[in-house]
Each structure stands twice: as C-alpha cells, then as structure tokens.
Design a protein around this motif. Structure first.
Motif, PDB file in Angstrom:
ATOM      1  N   LEU A 194       0.757  -1.241   0.014  1.00 39.89           N
ATOM      2  CA  LEU A 194       0.351   0.000   0.377  1.00 39.89           C
ATOM      3  C   LEU A 194       0.971   0.982   0.138  1.00 39.89           C
ATOM      4  CD1 LEU A 194      -3.062  -0.038   1.706  1.00 39.89           C
ATOM      5  CD2 LEU A 194      -1.862   2.180   1.539  1.00 39.89           C
ATOM      6  N   ASP A 195       0.690   1.961  -0.988  1.00 40.85           N
ATOM      7  CA  ASP A 195       2.194   3.161  -1.156  1.00 40.85           C
ATOM      8  C   ASP A 195       1.233   4.616  -0.910  1.00 40.85           C
ATOM      9  OD1 ASP A 195       4.614   4.272  -1.880  1.00 40.85           O
ATOM     10  OD2 ASP A 195       4.069   4.420  -3.747  1.00 40.85           O
ATOM     11  N   GLU A 196       1.816   4.813  -0.223  1.00 42.46           N
ATOM     12  CA  GLU A 196       1.370   6.791  -0.629  1.00 42.46           C
ATOM     13  C   GLU A 196       0.027   6.537   0.125  1.00 42.46           C
ATOM     14  OE1 GLU A 196       2.112   9.468  -2.025  1.00 42.46           O
ATOM     15  OE2 GLU A 196       3.650   8.471  -4.240  1.00 42.46           O
ATOM     16  N   ALA A 197       0.440   5.866   1.645  1.00 39.03           N
ATOM     17  CA  ALA A 197      -1.080   5.619   2.912  1.00 39.03           C
ATOM     18  C   ALA A 197      -1.724   6.627   2.538  1.00 39.03           C
ATOM     19  CB  ALA A 197      -0.563   5.290   3.800  1.00 39.03           C
ATOM     20  N   ASP A 198      -0.544   7.828   2.836  1.00 42.10           N
ATOM     21  CA  ASP A 198      -1.199   9.377   3.633  1.00 42.10           C
ATOM     22  C   ASP A 198      -1.902  10.122   2.257  1.00 42.10           C
ATOM     23  OD1 ASP A 198       1.233   9.952   2.148  1.00 42.10           O
ATOM     24  OD2 ASP A 198       2.227  11.691   3.010  1.00 42.10           O
ATOM     25  N   VAL A 199      -1.294  10.221   1.304  1.00 43.04           N
ATOM     26  CA  VAL A 199      -2.532  10.309   0.076  1.00 43.04           C
ATOM     27  C   VAL A 199      -4.169   9.919   0.040  1.00 43.04           C
ATOM     28  CG1 VAL A 199      -2.538  11.386  -2.523  1.00 43.04           C
ATOM     29  CG2 VAL A 199       0.000  11.746  -1.178  1.00 43.04           C
ATOM     30  N   MET A 200      -3.506   8.460   0.276  1.00 45.55           N
ATOM     31  CA  MET A 200      -4.479   7.807   0.219  1.00 45.55           C
ATOM     32  C   MET A 200      -5.525   8.042   1.205  1.00 45.55           C
ATOM     33  SD  MET A 200      -4.558   4.216  -2.161  1.00 45.55           S
ATOM     34  CE  MET A 200      -3.243   3.485  -1.816  1.00 45.55           C
ATOM     35  N   ILE A 201      -5.309   8.002   2.317  1.00 46.49           N
ATOM     36  CA  ILE A 201      -6.590   8.592   2.858  1.00 46.49           C
ATOM     37  C   ILE A 201      -7.014   9.456   2.953  1.00 46.49           C
ATOM     38  CG2 ILE A 201      -5.999   7.143   4.872  1.00 46.49           C
ATOM     39  CD1 ILE A 201      -5.107   8.765   6.532  1.00 46.49           C
ATOM     40  N   LYS A 219      -3.167 -14.841   5.233  1.00 49.87           N
ATOM     41  CA  LYS A 219      -2.803 -15.064   6.504  1.00 49.87           C
ATOM     42  C   LYS A 219      -1.342 -15.024   6.095  1.00 49.87           C
ATOM     43  CE  LYS A 219      -5.772 -14.925  10.130  1.00 49.87           C
ATOM     44  NZ  LYS A 219      -6.757 -14.164   8.857  1.00 49.87           N
ATOM     45  N   ASP A 220      -0.791 -15.451   5.427  1.00 47.39           N
ATOM     46  CA  ASP A 220       0.843 -14.695   5.350  1.00 47.39           C
ATOM     47  C   ASP A 220       1.119 -14.506   4.311  1.00 47.39           C
ATOM     48  OD1 ASP A 220      -0.042 -17.006   3.094  1.00 47.39           O
ATOM     49  OD2 ASP A 220       1.216 -19.034   3.502  1.00 47.39           O
ATOM     50  N   CYS A 221       0.455 -12.964   4.003  1.00 45.89           N
ATOM     51  CA  CYS A 221       0.562 -12.470   2.508  1.00 45.89           C
ATOM     52  C   CYS A 221       2.067 -11.234   3.413  1.00 45.89           C
ATOM     53  CB  CYS A 221      -0.480 -11.739   2.496  1.00 45.89           C
ATOM     54  SG  CYS A 221      -0.336 -10.591   1.104  1.00 45.89           S
ATOM     55  N   GLN A 222       2.487 -11.318   2.530  1.00 45.02           N
ATOM     56  CA  GLN A 222       4.013 -10.062   3.349  1.00 45.02           C
ATOM     57  C   GLN A 222       2.726  -8.700   3.031  1.00 45.02           C
ATOM     58  OE1 GLN A 222       7.024  -9.467   1.461  1.00 45.02           O
ATOM     59  NE2 GLN A 222       8.288  -8.693   3.684  1.00 45.02           N
ATOM     60  N   MET A 223       3.128  -7.795   3.894  1.00 44.77           N
ATOM     61  CA  MET A 223       2.102  -6.586   3.691  1.00 44.77           C
ATOM     62  C   MET A 223       3.190  -5.556   3.864  1.00 44.77           C
ATOM     63  SD  MET A 223      -1.546  -7.568   4.173  1.00 44.77           S
ATOM     64  CE  MET A 223      -2.438  -9.248   5.138  1.00 44.77           C
ATOM     65  N   LEU A 224       2.913  -4.665   3.621  1.00 50.28           N
ATOM     66  CA  LEU A 224       3.737  -3.318   3.380  1.00 50.28           C
ATOM     67  C   LEU A 224       2.772  -2.014   2.937  1.00 50.28           C
ATOM     68  CD1 LEU A 224       6.036  -5.075   1.054  1.00 50.28           C
ATOM     69  CD2 LEU A 224       6.451  -5.476   3.387  1.00 50.28           C
ATOM     70  N   LEU A 225       3.317  -1.229   4.038  1.00 44.71           N
ATOM     71  CA  LEU A 225       2.704   0.132   3.981  1.00 44.71           C
ATOM     72  C   LEU A 225       3.650   1.516   3.871  1.00 44.71           C
ATOM     73  CD1 LEU A 225      -0.608   1.296   5.131  1.00 44.71           C
ATOM     74  CD2 LEU A 225       1.144   2.675   5.688  1.00 44.71           C
ATOM     75  N   PHE A 226       3.608   1.961   3.051  1.00 40.41           N
ATOM     76  CA  PHE A 226       4.498   3.300   2.615  1.00 40.41           C
ATOM     77  C   PHE A 226       4.201   4.708   3.496  1.00 40.41           C
ATOM     78  CE2 PHE A 226       5.887  -0.329   0.893  1.00 40.41           C
ATOM     79  CZ  PHE A 226       7.903  -0.732   1.644  1.00 40.41           C
ATOM     80  N   SER A 227       4.125   5.549   3.673  1.00 35.72           N
ATOM     81  CA  SER A 227       3.956   6.656   3.132  1.00 35.72           C
ATOM     82  C   SER A 227       5.216   8.373   3.685  1.00 35.72           C
ATOM     83  CB  SER A 227       2.699   7.078   4.726  1.00 35.72           C
ATOM     84  OG  SER A 227       2.532   8.207   4.696  1.00 35.72           O
ATOM     85  N   ALA A 228       4.621   9.647   3.668  1.00 30.86           N
ATOM     86  CA  ALA A 228       5.603  10.227   3.066  1.00 30.86           C
ATOM     87  C   ALA A 228       5.781  10.684   4.418  1.00 30.86           C
ATOM     88  CB  ALA A 228       5.556  11.470   2.028  1.00 30.86           C
ATOM     89  N   THR A 229       4.265  10.576   5.401  1.00 32.78           N
ATOM     90  CA  THR A 229       4.173  11.619   6.543  1.00 32.78           C
ATOM     91  C   THR A 229       3.648  10.866   7.057  1.00 32.78           C
ATOM     92  OG1 THR A 229       1.865  12.323   5.909  1.00 32.78           O
ATOM     93  CG2 THR A 229       4.049  13.774   5.351  1.00 32.78           C
TER      94      THR A 229
END
Ligand SMILES: Nc1ncnc2c1ncn2[C@@H]1O[C@H](COP(=O)(O)OP(=O)(O)OP(=O)(O)O)[C@@H](O)[C@H]1O
Length: 432
Positions: A194-201, A219-229
C-alpha cells in the motif's frame, strides 16, 4: 476545499516523482521498531549482501544504484527475510521507498507462474503508472514478467482471469477485480503493497476499499505500507491494514532560519509592492529567486507585469497540468529562468536547492488569516546540509500584514530588518 486539498496531495506527490532525478540524502538516523525485539537487527551496506537473484541485481545496477539508501539499509533485509515480515515505513519523498518495495515484489514473484502474485495499491492512476515504470526498469531482465494496471477505464472481458504476475492499481478498481469481477484470485497474492498511505486516506472511500482488499488476502501474505508523513490518521489506518508490523521511520531534516538574512519592505498597496520589487530586481537576479503570492490571480498578474517590464520569469500555477508544472520546475532548476513566481499550494513540497532568494510578495497566512509559521519556515528555511546563506524579503502592505510579520518575528524569535528599496547601497550590501 477538501477536494482541492486531496487533488493537491496526489498532484504534489506526482510532481515530486516527475522532477526527481536523485535520491534525497539525509544525515538523520533511521528509527527501527521490530515486531520481535529479540531478533537481531540486520542492516546492509551493499546490494550483494541481500543475495538477490542475479537478474534482479543486474536490474538494480542497470538503474545506476550503487548502494542501498539510508532507509533501504534497514528496510530491505526485513522485507526480504524468510519467513516474510510485514512492514510500515515512513520517510519523506525521494528517500528510496518505491525502489525498496519494487525490489521486494520482484524478489518474491515467480515469473513462470502466470497469475497475479503481487498487488500494489496507489492513490491515483498517474501515481500507479510511475510505480509501474520502476517495476519495468528494475525487472527488465525478467523477460516473462508482466504487469497489469487495475485502473478505471482498463476494461477486461467478464470471466477473464489475468495472467500478469504483478497488478498495480487504485483501490476501487482493484477491489472490483478481486471480488465482483474475479479477474484476480486474492488468495494467491504473496506481497501486498500500500503505497502513499497519507495521500490514499485523503480520498474518500480509499481507506475502506483498501481494508476490504486486505481482508481477502491470505494470512501469510506479506503486507507493506509506505507513507511520506505519519499523522495519527495514517498511523491508525496503517495498523488496520498491516498486522504485526516492523516499523521504520526516517525523520525529515529540520529546517532553520539561522543562515538566512530576513528583511521586510514597507509599502501601501500592491502597486507599490510591485515597484519595490522592480527596484531590487537587478540585485535579486544575481542568484535564482522564488516569489510567492497568496492567490493564483496575483501570481498571474505579477508574472505578466514583470514580463511587461522585460523580465524573463516563469510562472507555476495551479491551473496547469501536473506535467506542465514539472516542465516549468525543470527549466527553473536548469537555470533557464532566474525567477519563478508561484503560489504556496503549488510550490509546497518542492525543493529547489539552488534558490537563494525568496520573496514573499504576500506573507503566508492560514485560512483564518493568522500567520502560517510552518509555511514561512519551509519557504525560507534551509536544512543543515544545504546550509548555504539565503536572503528573504517580505513585502508588507497594510497594518494587518505588519501585524502578521511581527507575529512571525516573535514566533521564531528572529529579527526581520526593514529594507529601503530606494537605497541602492543598502540593496547591494544585502545581496553580497
Ligand atoms: N539505492 C539507491 N541508489 C541510488 N538512487 C536510488 C536508490 N534508491 C532509489 N533511488 C532513486 O532515488 C529517487 C527516489 O527514489 P524513490 O522514488 O524510490 O523514493 P520514494 O521514497 O519512493 O519517493 P517518492 O514517494 O517521491 O517516489 C529515484 O530517482 C530512484 O531511482
């Protein structure tokens, strides 16, 4: 208003990507919070240490990367660990987040399997395309690897299954493809980004859609989240979509006013401000200058008036398409124009390091008319590394704006000196 703000965030983010050619360097330390604090913390200083597949290492080097960026040093070993670990990472734009998660997706994908294995959510179509380009570049030594864009307008036939191994798209369409239309089998996804979480929300609905997609994944899927702020709202959202995460944060470099000479010019109205600007124009254009106006209208007017006087200026305005804006900034950065007239909204988040003169044609105020100290600092301030000397000139045209200026002085506890733009000796002194 809300709508504009959201548009702006996505547009700014895109703008930053379009004009960025280098990694943003930082001397700040990365903060790492491990899910399991007892496990050793790995950090790598070279891409070889990551034991990437040879095609992928080749792809990394072909992009001109010699060594991992600050955030990549810690994030990559975590993202590539076995068994896979989840990660929430925050660092400012340009510090290497995209490159990091693209590397993670490419190292886990099996190009021989013709179904989606990695899923990446982006806030807009344009941002999705930019990430797609990085995937293509880094993955170019995998001839079998294909990419699908799950964005509105990309229509597939009903009942079709997609064979591309990586899908990148916006939450609404991805959700449709996973549930209603069943183009993707979410149970086969191994990496979810999930990229740009801050823009996303900032966009209504994206948050819920993202959560609904995440619930369909194994359940075993790797989850990654990125945000600038990392405001509270981003953090709450991040915890909902990324269970048991490692957390990496890289603080933004602090800006200061210490190396900046600050002045104000007292005028009675807009025309006088313009005249004052003309008086100092020769002096300020020894270097590159940015002029900030409060509204698009003033910015447009000022740029036109300056042009009439025979000055070559660039105008950066909210009416322009993002690509046009990127082109204007690029030209300015290359020094083709010495002066850039803009509004605050347009220029926020854009770092043009070589600008040494900033003119506040209008002082920054918030929506209630109070001084916007943060914006003032961001326009004028410098980080330690680019600690070059700078010059800031504030145009004051009423009691009200004098009051704003005084409050800014008090806030930073830094004196702003008066400047007489008819005094040529003085002008020469300040620009030396
Ligand atoms: N290890 C590296 N060495 C050199 N350049 C790098 C490295 N990692 C990334 N870059 C380059 O630095 C720039 C910024 O990287 P990237 O886009 O990954 O940052 P980001 O944090 O995702 O920022 P944004 O969200 O604005 O895209 C890009 O031009 C990218 O190609």
């Amino acid at each position: 208003m809300k709508w504009r703000l959201r548009e702006d965030r996505a547009a700014q983010s895109l703008l930053n990507k379009l004009i960025r050619s280098n990694l943003v360097d930082t001397t700040n330390q990365v903060e790492v919070l491990q899910r399991d604090p007892t496990s050793p913390l790995y950090s790598v200083k070279s891409f070889e240490e990551l034991r990437l597949k040879p095609q992928l290492l080749q792809g990394v080097y072909a992009m001109g990367f010699n060594r991992p960026s600050k955030i990549q040093e810690n994030a990559l070993p975590m993202m590539l660990a076995e068994p896979p670990q989840n990660l929430i990472a925050q660092s400012q734009s340009g510090t290497g987040k995209t490159a990091a998660f693209v590397l993670a997706m490419l190292s886990r994908v099996e190009p021989g399997n013709k179904y989606p294995q990695c899923l990446c959510l982006s806030p807009t179509y344009e941002l999705a395309l930019q990430t797609g380009k990085v995937i293509e570049q880094m993955g170019k030594f995998y001839p079998e690897l294909k990419l699908a864009y799950a964005v509105r307008g990309n229509k597939l036939e009903r009942g079709q299954k997609i064979s591309e191994q990586i899908v990148i798209g916006t939450p609404g369409t991805v959700l449709d493809w996973c549930s209603k239309l069943k183009f993707i089998d979410p149970k086969k996804i191994k990496v979810f980004v999930l990229d740009e979480a801050d823009v996303m929300i900032a966009t209504q609905g994206h948050q819920d859609q993202s959560i609904r997609i995440q619930r369909m994944l194994p359940k075993d899927c790797q989850m990654l989240l990125f945000s600038a702020t990392f405001e509270d709202s981003v953090w709450k959202f991040a915890q909902k979509v990324v269970p048991d995460p490692n957390i990496i944060k890289l603080k933004r470099e602090e800006e200061t006013l210490d190396t900046i000479k600050q002045y104000y010019v007292l005028c009675n109205n807009r025309d006088e401000k313009f005249q004052a600007l003309c008086n100092i124009y020769g002096a300020i254009t020894i270097a590159q200058a940015m002029i900030f106006c409060h509204t698009r209208k003033t910015a447009g007017w000022l740029a036109a008036e300056l042009s009439k006087e025979g000055h070559q200026v660039a105008l950066l305005s909210g009416e322009m398409m993002v690509e046009q804006r990127a082109a204007v900034i690029e030209r300015f950065r290359e020094g083709k124009e010495k002066v850039l007239v803009t509004t605050n909204v347009c220029a926020r988040g854009i770092d043009v390091e070589q600008v040494s003169v900033v003119i506040n044609f209008d002082l920054p105020v918030d929506k209630d008319g109070n001084p916007d100290n943060e914006t003032y600092l961001h326009r004028i301030g410098r980080t330690g590394r680019f600690g070059k000397r700078g010059l800031a000139i504030n145009m004051v045209d009423s009691k009200h704006s004098m009051n704003i200026l005084n409050r800014i002085q008090e806030h930073f506890n830094k004196k702003i000196n008066k400047l007489d733009t008819d005094d040529l000796d003085e002008i020469e002194k300040i620009t030396n």
